[in-house]
Design a protein around this motif. Structure first.
Motif, PDB file in Angstrom:
ATOM      1  N   CYS A  89       0.932  -1.371  -0.003  1.00 36.72           N
ATOM      2  CA  CYS A  89      -0.144   0.040  -0.128  1.00 36.72           C
ATOM      3  C   CYS A  89       0.913   1.350   0.104  1.00 36.72           C
ATOM      4  N   CYS A  92       0.217   3.085   3.632  1.00 37.95           N
ATOM      5  CA  CYS A  92       0.531   2.670   4.813  1.00 37.95           C
ATOM      6  C   CYS A  92       1.663   1.653   4.744  1.00 37.95           C
ATOM      7  N   CYS A 114      -5.623   0.179   6.014  1.00 44.10           N
ATOM      8  CA  CYS A 114      -6.178   1.404   6.099  1.00 44.10           C
ATOM      9  C   CYS A 114      -7.375   1.558   5.169  1.00 44.10           C
TER      10      CYS A 114
HETATM   11 ZN   LIG Z   1      -2.841   1.090   3.496  1.00 45.41          ZN
END
Ligand SMILES: [Zn+2]
Length: 123
Positions: A89, A92, A114
């Motif tokens: 990601c 994050c 997230c």
């Molecule tokens: Zn994320």
């Protein structure tokens, strides 16, 4: 099996990018046609059964009839099948697993950490 590894870039609709890869299976024309016909048969089967439902059949029969066309066309347009894949990601850095799906660029997955929508594009 005709598989290929493709390098990809993931983004969450901003400038950040993270790298990853997917494994895809290409369809040839015969396989595409077969998949499209199967989808059409499935939805038209449901449409046929819907004929038996009073009142609702006015809505359901045409609905499934057109959904059959829609999904068959989508399947036919698709270049193949995503077998698996992995990226991180961009927001994050959590690992994002790319699940088995029809190949229609761009792909999207939800980050489990997230909950952002991760868009996946060809590098
Ligand atoms: Zn994320």
């Amino acid at each position: 099996m005709n598989t290929e590894r493709i390098e990809i870039l993931a983004n969450v609709s901003d400038d950040r990018r993270s790298e990853g890869h997917i494994i895809i299976q290409h369809f040839n024309k015969a396989e595409k046609t077969r998949t499209a016909i199967k989808k059409l048969a499935l939805f038209w089967g449901i449409a046929l059964v819907s004929v038996l439902i009073p009142v609702f059949h006015f809505v359901l029969v045409p609905l499934f009839f057109f959904l059959g066309f829609y999904f068959a066309h989508r399947g036919y347009k698709s270049d193949g099948l995503v077998l698996s894949g992995a990226t991180t990601c961009p927001h994050c850095q959590n690992p994002v697993e790319i699940k088995k799906a029809q190949l229609n660029w761009p792909l999207s997955e939800i980050c489990q950490n997230c909950a952002r929508v991760v868009r996946i594009e060809k590098k």
